[in-house]
Design an enzyme around this catalytic site. Structure first.
Site, PDB file in Angstrom:
ATOM      1  N   ARG A  34      -2.719  18.767   3.824  1.00  9.32           N
ATOM      2  CA  ARG A  34      -3.791  18.204   2.996  1.00  9.32           C
ATOM      3  C   ARG A  34      -4.596  19.295   2.289  1.00  9.32           C
ATOM      4  O   ARG A  34      -5.100  19.059   1.187  1.00  9.32           O
ATOM      5  CB  ARG A  34      -4.717  17.347   3.852  1.00  9.32           C
ATOM      6  CG  ARG A  34      -4.135  15.970   4.117  1.00  9.32           C
ATOM      7  CD  ARG A  34      -5.048  15.172   4.994  1.00  9.32           C
ATOM      8  NE  ARG A  34      -4.688  13.762   4.961  1.00  9.32           N
ATOM      9  CZ  ARG A  34      -5.077  12.886   5.882  1.00  9.32           C
ATOM     10  NH1 ARG A  34      -5.818  13.269   6.902  1.00  9.32           N
ATOM     11  NH2 ARG A  34      -4.719  11.627   5.781  1.00  9.32           N
ATOM     12  N   LYS A 199       1.259   0.668  16.883  1.00 11.56           N
ATOM     13  CA  LYS A 199       0.672  -0.668  16.920  1.00 11.56           C
ATOM     14  C   LYS A 199       1.096  -1.578  15.791  1.00 11.56           C
ATOM     15  O   LYS A 199       0.956  -1.233  14.617  1.00 11.56           O
ATOM     16  CB  LYS A 199      -0.848  -0.537  16.882  1.00 11.56           C
ATOM     17  CG  LYS A 199      -1.435   0.048  18.145  1.00 11.56           C
ATOM     18  CD  LYS A 199      -2.932  -0.030  18.052  1.00 11.56           C
ATOM     19  CE  LYS A 199      -3.605   0.507  19.285  1.00 11.56           C
ATOM     20  NZ  LYS A 199      -5.009   0.793  19.017  1.00 11.56           N
ATOM     21  N   GLY A 352      -0.051  10.612   7.243  1.00 18.83           N
ATOM     22  CA  GLY A 352      -0.283  10.657   8.678  1.00 18.83           C
ATOM     23  C   GLY A 352       0.842  11.272   9.486  1.00 18.83           C
ATOM     24  O   GLY A 352       1.334  12.355   9.175  1.00 18.83           O
ATOM     25  N   GLY A 376      -3.341   5.605   6.109  1.00 20.21           N
ATOM     26  CA  GLY A 376      -4.056   4.327   5.981  1.00 20.21           C
ATOM     27  C   GLY A 376      -4.232   3.930   4.528  1.00 20.21           C
ATOM     28  O   GLY A 376      -4.070   2.760   4.166  1.00 20.21           O
TER      29      GLY A 376
HETATM   30  C1  3PG Z   1      -7.196   9.957   7.624  1.00 22.29           C
HETATM   31  O1  3PG Z   1      -6.887  10.971   8.239  1.00 22.29           O
HETATM   32  O2  3PG Z   1      -6.696   8.842   7.851  1.00 22.29           O
HETATM   33  C2  3PG Z   1      -8.174  10.087   6.486  1.00 22.29           C
HETATM   34  O3  3PG Z   1      -8.617  11.395   6.354  1.00 22.29           O
HETATM   35  C3  3PG Z   1      -9.331   9.161   6.725  1.00 22.29           C
HETATM   36  O4  3PG Z   1      -9.892   9.455   7.979  1.00 22.29           O
HETATM   37  P1  3PG Z   1     -10.384   8.277   8.892  1.00 22.29           P
HETATM   38  O5  3PG Z   1      -9.183   7.447   9.258  1.00 22.29           O
HETATM   39  O6  3PG Z   1     -11.029   8.915  10.088  1.00 22.29           O
HETATM   40  O7  3PG Z   1     -11.375   7.470   8.093  1.00 22.29           O
END
Ligand code: 3PG
Ligand code: MG
Length: 395
Positions: A34, A199, A352, A376
């Protein structure tokens, strides 16, 4: 949506919201993907003579300073990657931040401390969030949204600040959206989505939306056991979300009605416990012993999934197939990653853990069309949701 080309940044202070939420082991950054992804926008801005104030979050400190989640190590890595100094503010909107921002000359860069050290950043109270947003906006004249991984959060730095300053989308957000659009409009077929991760409940929205769009849906990882159970099989001590069984049965029916090929594991690595060195055997997915837990998809499933990916023209993959952090249970995830590399398709890895896995395996990043920085965020985009950080940039 305005882009960097639409902003006149020379000599002006620009607040850049980046997503620098990287995994840390102590102060060591274990995956700097990132941070690297944030470089093109920052370079474009410094190159154009902006004074760049970067802001970002790290982890979930819940509105209070927490030294273990300081962005200091990130500032150092960012500086190395940019080949340029990065001044670090030890607070978010306090004296340090103001001082550092005031001292910037054209082409210079500063990073503020972790946004989530301030309660206003994530507050659900509009007034509290708004007050913090005002202070943050006060540090700059222009705003660039580039933290794609956080655009699904209605946070001050993501949602409120762009409403206070002239704004544009940075290069990362533009690049991410270009690819994600190709997964939702005029998608080339066969369109195959691979979902994994622990999940089912995290993936409900995206499955519901994708069943109307994909040709095949391959399901592995911890969430697969709820699907197997919904089909009437015993899953032993494997991850199971009992409360999702009805929902999952609904998905199985809908897939059948729509003619979507919903593919589940046919064999798994069944281990005696959740550990790196847990003894394990390959068993049929329909015959998991009562005292075992599935920690990865088995060899027949890897082949089955590879076959379903081989002729695809569009592939989206989110979520590991097993506990890839343990070498013994990383083979399934690696097999899916390799199948994407081998396919003659638009291949998108959704943020992720899947992106971390690709890098952990040392696979070539250019073997994929795109590795998203947002897990997400990309899932919510594919769910068809309005993402607050994108809506704010569009206004
Ligand atoms: C992530 O890693 O999913 C993003 O940086 C957002 O972070 P968060 O899920 O803690 O809001
Ligand atoms: Mg997240």
């Amino acid at each position: 949506m305005r882009t960097l080309d639409d902003l006149d940044v020379k000599g002006r202070r620009v607040l850049v919201r980046a997503d620098l939420n990287v995994p840390l082991d102590g102060e060591t950054i274990t995956d700097d993907g990132r941070i690297r992804a944030s470089v093109p926008t920052i370079k474009a801005l410094t190159g154009a003579g902006a004074k760049v104030v970067v802001c970002a979050h790290l982890g979930r400190p819940k509105g209070r300073p927490n030294p273990a989640l300081s962005l200091k190590p990130v500032a150092e890595r960012l500086s190395e990657l940019l080949g340029d100094d990065v001044a670090f503010a030890t607070d978010v909107v306090g004296d340090s931040a103001q001082g550092v921002a005031d001292a910037l000359e054209e082409g210079q860069i500063a990073l503020l401390e972790n946004l989530r050290f301030e309660a206003g950043e994530e507050s659900k109270d509009e007034a509290e969030r708004g007050a913090f947003a005002e202070k943050l906006a006060g540090l700059a004249e222009l705003y660039v949204g580039d933290g794609f991984g956080a655009v699904h959060r209605k946070h001050a730095s993501v949602y409120d600040v762009p409403r206070l300053l002239p704004h544009a989308a940075g290069k990362l957000i533009v690049a991410e959206l270009e690819v994600l659009r190709r997964l939702t409009e005029d998608t080339e077929r066969p369109y195959v989505v691979v979902l994994g991760g622990a999940k089912v409940s995290d993936k409900l929205g995206v499955i519901a939306n994708l069943l109307a769009k994909v040709d095949r849906l391959l399901i592995g990882g911890g969430m697969a056991y709820t699907f197997l159970k919904a089909q009437g099989y015993e899953v032993g001590k494997s991850l199971l979300q009992e409360d999702q069984l009805d929902q999952v049965r609904g998905f199985l029916n809908e897939a059948a009605e729509r003619g979507v090929d919903l593919v589940l594991p046919v064999d798994v690595l069944a281990a005696t416990g959740f550990a790196e060195d847990a003894p394990h055997d390959v068993v049929e997915a329909t015959a998991i012993p009562a005292d075992r837990e599935g920690l990865d998809i088995g060899p027949k499933t890897r082949e089955l999934f590879a076959g379903k990916l081989a002729d695809a023209k569009t592939i989206f993959w989110n979520g590991p197939m097993g506990v890839f952090e343990f070498d013994a249970f990383s083979g399934g995830t690696r097999a899916v990653a390799e199948a994407l590399i081998g396919a003659d398709a638009l291949t998108v890895v959704g943020g992720g853990d899947s992106a971390a896995a690709v890098r952990k395996f040392g696979l070539p990043e250019d073997g994929f069309s795109h590795i998203s920085t947002g897990g997400g965020a990309s899932l919510e985009y594919l769910e068809g949701k309005t993402l607050p950080g994108l809506a704010a940039l569009e206004d």
